[in-house]
Design an enzyme around this catalytic site. Sequence first.
Site, PDB file in Angstrom:
ATOM      1  N   GLY A 177       0.816  -1.221   0.000  1.00 49.38           N
ATOM      2  CA  GLY A 177       0.000   0.000   0.000  1.00 49.38           C
ATOM      3  C   GLY A 177       0.842   1.261   0.000  1.00 49.38           C
ATOM      4  N   GLN A 178       0.142   2.416   0.028  1.00 45.30           N
ATOM      5  CA  GLN A 178       0.839   3.703  -0.087  1.00 45.30           C
ATOM      6  C   GLN A 178       1.860   3.880   1.032  1.00 45.30           C
ATOM      7  OE1 GLN A 178      -1.431   7.192   0.940  1.00 45.30           O
ATOM      8  NE2 GLN A 178      -0.038   8.580  -0.094  1.00 45.30           N
ATOM      9  N   ASP A 231      -3.672 -13.068   4.613  1.00 42.56           N
ATOM     10  CA  ASP A 231      -4.997 -12.431   4.638  1.00 42.56           C
ATOM     11  C   ASP A 231      -5.294 -12.173   6.104  1.00 42.56           C
ATOM     12  OD1 ASP A 231      -8.374 -13.382   3.521  1.00 42.56           O
ATOM     13  OD2 ASP A 231      -7.638 -11.767   4.833  1.00 42.56           O
ATOM     14  N   TYR A 236     -15.184   3.690   7.985  1.00 43.91           N
ATOM     15  CA  TYR A 236     -13.726   3.741   8.196  1.00 43.91           C
ATOM     16  C   TYR A 236     -13.418   4.413   9.544  1.00 43.91           C
ATOM     17  CZ  TYR A 236      -8.876   5.325   7.394  1.00 43.91           C
ATOM     18  OH  TYR A 236      -7.524   5.586   7.499  1.00 43.91           O
ATOM     19  N   LYS A 274     -11.790   2.934  12.987  1.00 42.93           N
ATOM     20  CA  LYS A 274     -10.573   3.519  13.578  1.00 42.93           C
ATOM     21  C   LYS A 274     -10.800   3.882  15.055  1.00 42.93           C
ATOM     22  CE  LYS A 274      -7.634   2.953  10.372  1.00 42.93           C
ATOM     23  NZ  LYS A 274      -6.483   2.040  10.602  1.00 42.93           N
ATOM     24  N   ILE A 298      -1.898  11.499   3.627  1.00 40.95           N
ATOM     25  CA  ILE A 298      -0.469  11.302   3.370  1.00 40.95           C
ATOM     26  C   ILE A 298      -0.206  11.470   1.880  1.00 40.95           C
ATOM     27  CG2 ILE A 298       1.506   9.734   3.563  1.00 40.95           C
ATOM     28  CD1 ILE A 298       0.364  10.668   6.289  1.00 40.95           C
TER      29      ILE A 298
HETATM   30  C1  VAH Z   1      -8.288   8.439   3.663  1.00 37.99           C
HETATM   31  N1  VAH Z   1      -5.905   8.708   3.314  1.00 37.99           N
HETATM   32  O1  VAH Z   1      -8.412   9.412   2.923  1.00 37.99           O
HETATM   33  C2  VAH Z   1      -6.894   8.197   4.259  1.00 37.99           C
HETATM   34  C3  VAH Z   1      -6.728   8.911   5.570  1.00 37.99           C
HETATM   35  C4  VAH Z   1      -7.087  11.042   6.816  1.00 37.99           C
HETATM   36  C5  VAH Z   1      -7.312  10.307   5.560  1.00 37.99           C
HETATM   37  O2  VAH Z   1      -7.189   8.164   6.626  1.00 37.99           O
HETATM   38  O3  VAH Z   1      -9.178   7.651   3.911  1.00 37.99           O
END
Ligand code: VAH
Length: 323
Positions: free
Chosen positions: A16-17, A58, A148, A152, A178
């Site tokens: 990943g990035q 995985d 998401y 978190k 990022i």
């Molecule tokens: C996103 N790059 O855009 C991630 C990050 C704060 C953003 O968690 O979902």
Amino acid sequence: MSKSDMRRILVSGACGQIGSELTLALRERYGHENVVATGHRTKPSDKLCQSGPFEFIDVTRRETVEEVVEKYDIDTVYHLAAILSAVGEEKPHLAWEVNINGLYNILEVAREREMARVFCPSSIAVFGPETPRENTPQETVLRPRTMYGVTKVAGELLCNYYFKRFGLDVRGTRYPGIISSETLPGGGTTDYAVEIFYEAIRHQRYTCFLREDTVLPMMYMPDCIKATIDLMEADLSRLKHHADFNLAAMSFSPAELVAEIKKHIPEFTCEYQPDFRQAIADSWPRTIDDSAARQEWGWEPSYDLAAMTADMLEKLGQRIGSG
Ligand code: VAH
């Protein structure tokens, strides 16, 4: 923990990035053979495969994690595998499965093997519209509007529980957006700030999926890598927080980024066509108070908007050619 204490490292999400560049930085620091890069399906780059061990796992299937941990006698995990905000809204069940059940598997394997340390990133996505958006505090209301963000918040609570209940040394930072030149991001709301550089170099024009005045906290990859390793090497006795450090470097809007790019590519133009990601961005902070990270482990960013833009254009220009 000092460099010598972290002997055998596993990086999940290594294609990943962040994972792809973090793996290379860890290999430079701790020895190439001591850092095992792992991915789910993405074909790893030659650079990743040729600079040290690579395995497919995985994280939602614990036995695949256990197999690699056993094979390489892993004692430290950097857990970067995750479904990001935009894809997470399109596939919320997958986001839960990977971001929570995957994290649970990593923490359980680390607990059972009494690992030295685990890094699990959080995100500014833990904040929601009720959170103060300017200079967002370390301790504040966390009511995210995305799956998401929910994963978190839950992830932070789970990691902090594993520290308090089982003594597992889990650490994490609330990453901002990022920006990097090596690997494209995969499905985030801040991805515009990376795509725009590719389009500026290749076509001198870009259509941005956020409004031009959408200010978001951002960070250049070298600062992201520095923060991650600095936190993981910090003295535990200094830490009052563990898996949820606010982290900041700069904040800017698409319009401010466009103006900075135009200093290098005067003919560059940008149009704005906000899509579903605008609502996600509008629920996030504009600026972050990261004083806890600065006080507890000496956090200090190096790149601002001008320095990041110049370096991105220089590195990307070399890699993809200037237009
Ligand atoms: C996103 N790059 O855009 C991630 C990050 C704060 C953003 O968690 O979902």
